[in-house]
Design a protein around this motif. Structure first.
Motif, PDB file in Angstrom:
ATOM      1  N   UNK A  57       0.821  -1.211   0.000  1.00  0.00           N
ATOM      2  CA  UNK A  57       0.000   0.000   0.000  1.00  0.00           C
ATOM      3  C   UNK A  57       0.853   1.259   0.000  1.00  0.00           C
ATOM      4  N   UNK A  58       1.879   1.238   0.833  1.00  0.00           N
ATOM      5  CA  UNK A  58       2.757   2.407   0.893  1.00  0.00           C
ATOM      6  C   UNK A  58       3.435   2.623  -0.456  1.00  0.00           C
ATOM      7  N   UNK A  59       3.825   1.525  -1.053  1.00  0.00           N
ATOM      8  CA  UNK A  59       4.482   1.603  -2.361  1.00  0.00           C
ATOM      9  C   UNK A  59       3.568   2.187  -3.408  1.00  0.00           C
ATOM     10  N   UNK A  60       2.331   1.714  -3.422  1.00  0.00           N
ATOM     11  CA  UNK A  60       1.382   2.213  -4.412  1.00  0.00           C
ATOM     12  C   UNK A  60       1.101   3.691  -4.197  1.00  0.00           C
ATOM     13  N   UNK A  61       0.957   4.053  -2.929  1.00  0.00           N
ATOM     14  CA  UNK A  61       0.695   5.459  -2.607  1.00  0.00           C
ATOM     15  C   UNK A  61       1.843   6.334  -3.090  1.00  0.00           C
ATOM     16  N   UNK A  62       3.040   5.857  -2.851  1.00  0.00           N
ATOM     17  CA  UNK A  62       4.219   6.610  -3.266  1.00  0.00           C
ATOM     18  C   UNK A  62       4.243   6.791  -4.795  1.00  0.00           C
ATOM     19  N   UNK A  63       3.970   5.693  -5.484  1.00  0.00           N
ATOM     20  CA  UNK A  63       3.975   5.752  -6.952  1.00  0.00           C
ATOM     21  C   UNK A  63       2.916   6.720  -7.476  1.00  0.00           C
ATOM     22  N   UNK A  64       1.750   6.684  -6.830  1.00  0.00           N
ATOM     23  CA  UNK A  64       0.659   7.547  -7.257  1.00  0.00           C
ATOM     24  C   UNK A  64       1.044   9.018  -7.089  1.00  0.00           C
ATOM     25  N   UNK A  67       3.638   9.946  -9.620  1.00  0.00           N
ATOM     26  CA  UNK A  67       3.089  10.082 -10.970  1.00  0.00           C
ATOM     27  C   UNK A  67       2.398  11.429 -11.150  1.00  0.00           C
ATOM     28  N   UNK A  68       1.600  11.811 -10.145  1.00  0.00           N
ATOM     29  CA  UNK A  68       0.893  13.094 -10.226  1.00  0.00           C
ATOM     30  C   UNK A  68       1.899  14.235 -10.254  1.00  0.00           C
ATOM     31  N   UNK A  69       2.895  14.068  -9.417  1.00  0.00           N
ATOM     32  CA  UNK A  69       3.910  15.096  -9.290  1.00  0.00           C
ATOM     33  C   UNK A  69       4.665  15.275 -10.617  1.00  0.00           C
ATOM     34  N   UNK A  70       5.026  14.152 -11.238  1.00  0.00           N
ATOM     35  CA  UNK A  70       5.755  14.189 -12.513  1.00  0.00           C
ATOM     36  C   UNK A  70       4.919  14.863 -13.595  1.00  0.00           C
ATOM     37  N   UNK A  71       3.609  14.571 -13.565  1.00  0.00           N
ATOM     38  CA  UNK A  71       2.723  15.148 -14.572  1.00  0.00           C
ATOM     39  C   UNK A  71       2.706  16.670 -14.449  1.00  0.00           C
ATOM     40  N   UNK A  72       2.663  17.135 -13.185  1.00  0.00           N
ATOM     41  CA  UNK A  72       2.672  18.580 -12.965  1.00  0.00           C
ATOM     42  C   UNK A  72       3.937  19.216 -13.522  1.00  0.00           C
TER      43      UNK A  72
END
Lengths: 387, 179
Positions: A57-64, A67-72
Motif C-alpha cells: 500500500x505504501x508503495x502504491x501510494x508513493x507511486x501515485x 506520478x501526479x507530481x511528474x505530470x505537474x
C-alpha cells in the motif's frame, strides 16, 4: 640463429612467470577513483530490492503521488517552453539513470556523444551521456567538457550537474536553483522498424517477386548461430520467399542496421544441393569475425546418377569464388570414391575489410580433378554461416 | 548461475576492475591505453547490463567485452602504425648495440615484447589461459571459441612466443600462418 637470452635463463615450466609478476599491474588509484565517479552516473537503482520490502500500500501510494507530481512538472515545462525557463521544487535525491524495470519506451538511449543545444540552436554543452529514463532527475551525468552558459565558459564538474528528462526532445538543467530547459540533440539510438529492416534486406535481393516476412528476435541468445548469439542488441530476422519456394534469410542488428548474417534455403531442404553425379550435403560453415577466418566442412556424396567413377587420386579443392590463387586449399585425396567425403576447409580472409566486402556475397568454388589434373567437376555455391 | 549474478553494475566494477585493467595492460603494454580501454569496457558493461541475460558467467561476459574493446583498439592502431613502424626501425639501427639492449632487458620485458608480436587472437589466449590462468571453459566462453580451439591455439601461441624469444633480436619472424 642463436638462442635468446631469456630462453637461456628460463625453464619451460616457468615460461610465463615473469609476466605474471610484471610491474605496473596495479592501476593508479587516481584513475580508479575517476572512473568510479564517471560510472556512478550510470549506476542502476540500487534500492529496487529495498523497495520490494516496502508494504504494498505504501508503495502504491508513493507511486501515485510521484506520478501526479511528474505530470505537474511536465505541464510546467510544456507551458513555459517559449520562455525556456521553469522553476521546480521536487525531490532531487532520486539518483537512478535507468530503472531496470522501466519499459524500453521510457528509456532514452544515447550512443556516446550528447549535445545539449539552446533553443536558438547554439550548442551549450557537449559530453558523454550513456542513457537516461524519461522523467528521471539525476545529479550524476558524465558531462566532461566545458559548457557555455550565458556566454561564459563554465567547467561543469563531472557528476554534479542536475538534470531532469522532460521528454525525448528536451532536458532541464538546474542552475542557481532554477530549471532551464534545453533541446536535446545527439546520437539517439533508434530501433529499426520492420520496414527499415526489410528495406535493408531488399538491397541484397532486389527481386519484386519475393514476398517478405520479418520477426524481431529480442533475445539473440536463443539463436543457434554463434556470432548472432553474442549480439547485445535485438535482431531482425528478415525472410524473403521466392515464388518457387526457396528463401533468403537475413539477420540484421535492430539498432545499428548491420547485416550480421545471411543465408538461403532450398525448397527441398536446408543446405542441400544436387548435381548430375555429385550431391553436396551439409555445408556447415562459420565466419569468425575476430580472427578473420572462414572455416567449415563440406560433405560430398556420389550420386546414383553418377556417370563418372571417381578414382583414387582424385583431388578436390575449395576456394573462394574468383580467388583461386589466393585462397585455395591443398588438394585432398579421395581414398574410396564410394564413401561420403567430408572436406574441411579454412580460409583466411585476412582483414575486417575483406569480411565486409564478402558478407552477403560469399561464394565457394568446388573443383574436382582426376589424377591427370583434369577438371572433372566444378560447381559454385553460395556460402553462408550456419552451424 | 553463480554467486555473482546478483551483483549490480557498480559492484561488478569493484569486483573486476583489477582483472580487466591487468588484461588490457598485458594486451597493450601501455598504461594510458590500458586505462582508456578499461574505461571503455566498463562504460559498455554499464550500457549493456540491462541486456545481459545471466545465461553465461558474468565474468566471461565482462571479459568478452574487454576483448572486443582491445581488438577494436588494435585495429585502429594497425591502421595508423605503418609509417611510425618504419621510423621506429630506422631509429633502432642508430641506437647502438641491440644485443646490449636485450641484455639490459628484464625477463618480463622480453616476454611482454614477444607477446605484443602475436596476432590478437593468439595474444588473447596466452593472456587469458596462460597468464590469468582462466580455465579452458572460461577462456572458450570469453573468446567465443570451442574448447578444442582454445587448447590448440594456446599451444600454437606458446610455440610462437618461444620462437620470437629464441630469434635473433634484430631479425624478423613471420607467424606460421601468415601469408
Amino acid at each position: 640463429m642463436k638462442e635468446g637470452l631469456f630462453m637461456k635463463r628460463m625453464q619451460d615450466d616457468d615460461f610465463l612467470k615473469p609476466l605474471k609478476n610484471r610491474p605496473g599491474l596495479k592501476a593508479r588509484q587516481e584513475f580508479k577513483r575517476d572512473l568510479e565517479t564517471k560510472l556512478q552516473g550510470l549506476e542502476v537503482q540500487k534500492r529496487r530490492y529495498q523497495f520490494l520490502k516496502v508494504p504494498l500500500l505504501l508503495g502504491l501510494a508513493f507511486l501515485l503521488i510521484f506520478a501526479i507530481f511528474s505530470e505537474n512538472i511536465l505541464e510546467q515545462f510544456n507551458s513555459r517552453t517559449g520562455e525556456n525557463k521553469s522553476q521546480f521544487s521536487h525531490d532531487e535525491n532520486k539518483d537512478d539513470l535507468i530503472d531496470q524495470h522501466s519499459k524500453a519506451d521510457d528509456i532514452i538511449k544515447w550512443n556516446g556523444s550528447l549535445y545539449i543545444n539552446n533553443h536558438d540552436g547554439s550548442e551549450i554543452i557537449s559530453g558523454e551521456l550513456i542513457g537516461m529514463k524519461l522523467g528521471a532527475i539525476n545529479k550524476k551525468v558524465a558531462i566532461n567538457k566545458e559548457a557555455l552558459l550565458d556566454g561564459e565558459a563554465t567547467k561543469i564538474e563531472e557528476g554534479t550537474m542536475v538534470y531532469y528528462v522532460a521528454n525525448t526532445e528536451n532536458i532541464a538543467i538546474k542552475r542557481n536553483d532554477e530549471w532551464i530547459m534545453y533541446q536535446l540533440v545527439g546520437n539517439k539510438i533508434e530501433t529499426l522498424s520492420e520496414n527499415e529492416a526489410m528495406k535493408i534486406a531488399k538491397r541484397f535481393a532486389p527481386n519484386e517477386q519475393i514476398s517478405w516476412n520479418t520477426e524481431l528476435i529480442k533475445e539473440p541468445s536463443i539463436l543457434d548461430i554463434p556470432e548472432l548469439k553474442a549480439n547485445s542488441n535485438p535482431i531482425w530476422r528478415v525472410i524473403g520467399t521466392y515464388p518457387m519456394g526457396n528463401i533468403d534469410l537475413f539477420y540484421i542488428d535492430s539498432i545499428t542496421g548491420v547485416v550480421l548474417s545471411t543465408g538461403d534455403m532450398e525448397k527441398e531442404g536446408f543446405g542441400e544441393y544436387a548435381d548430375d553425379f555429385i550431391e553436396l550435403k551439409e555445408l556447415k560453415d562459420h565466419l569468425d569475425k575476430t580472427t578473420y577466418v572462414y572455416s567449415g566442412e563440406i560433405k560430398l556424396l556420389l550420386s546414383e546418377k553418377a556417370k563418372i567413377e571417381l578414382k583414387n587420386g582424385t583431388s578436390i579443392l575449395v576456394s573462394l569464388s574468383g580467388e583461386e590463387s589466393s585462397t585455395q586449399l591443398d588438394p585432398i585425396q579421395i581414398v574410396n570414391p564410394k564413401d561420403k567425403i567430408s572436406v574441411p576447409f579454412e580460409i583466411d580472409l585476412d582483414s575486417e575489410e575483406r569480411i565486409h566486402k564478402m558478407l552477403g556475397n560469399l561464394k565457394l568454388f568446388i573443383e574436382l580433378k582426376d589424377e591427370q589434373n583434369v577438371i572433372i567437376y566444378k560447381k559454385e555455391i553460395k556460402a553462408f554461416s550456419v552451424e | 548461475m553463480n554467486g555473482e549474478s546478483h551483483l549490480l553494475p557498480f559492484e561488478l566494477y569493484e569486483h573486476y576492475f583489477d582483472d580487466v585493467y591487468q588484461y588490457l595492460l598485458y594486451f597493450t603494454n601501455n598504461q594510458q591505453e590500458a586505462e582508456d580501454l578499461t574505461q571503455e569496457t566498463f562504460i559498455r558493461v554499464f550500457k549493456n547490463y540491462q541486456y545481459f541475460k545471466m545465461k553465461s558467467s558474468i565474468k566471461t561476459w565482462i571479459f568478452s567485452i574487454a576483448k572486443h574493446v582491445a581488438i577494436d583498439q588494435y585495429r585502429k592502431n594497425k591502421l595508423i602504425s605503418i609509417f611510425p613502424d618504419f621510423l621506429l626501425q630506422t631509429r633502432k639501427s642508430q641506437i647502438g648495440n641491440p644485443e646490449k639492449e636485450i641484455e639490459n632487458k628484464t625477463d618480463w620485458e622480453l616476454l611482454q615484447e614477444a607477446l605484443l608480436k602475436l596476432k590478437p587472437h593468439y595474444r588473447n589466449v596466452v593472456i587469458l589461459r596462460g597468464i590469468k590462468e582462466y580455465s579452458v571453459n572460461e577462456t572458450a566462453e570469453i573468446l567465443n571459441w570451442k574448447e578444442s580451439k582454445v587448447k590448440v591455439d594456446y599451444h600454437r601461441a606458446l610455440k610462437l612466443l618461444k620462437k620470437y624469444l629464441k630469434s635473433d633480436e634484430g631479425g624478423v619472424i613471420y607467424e606460421e600462418n601468415a601469408r
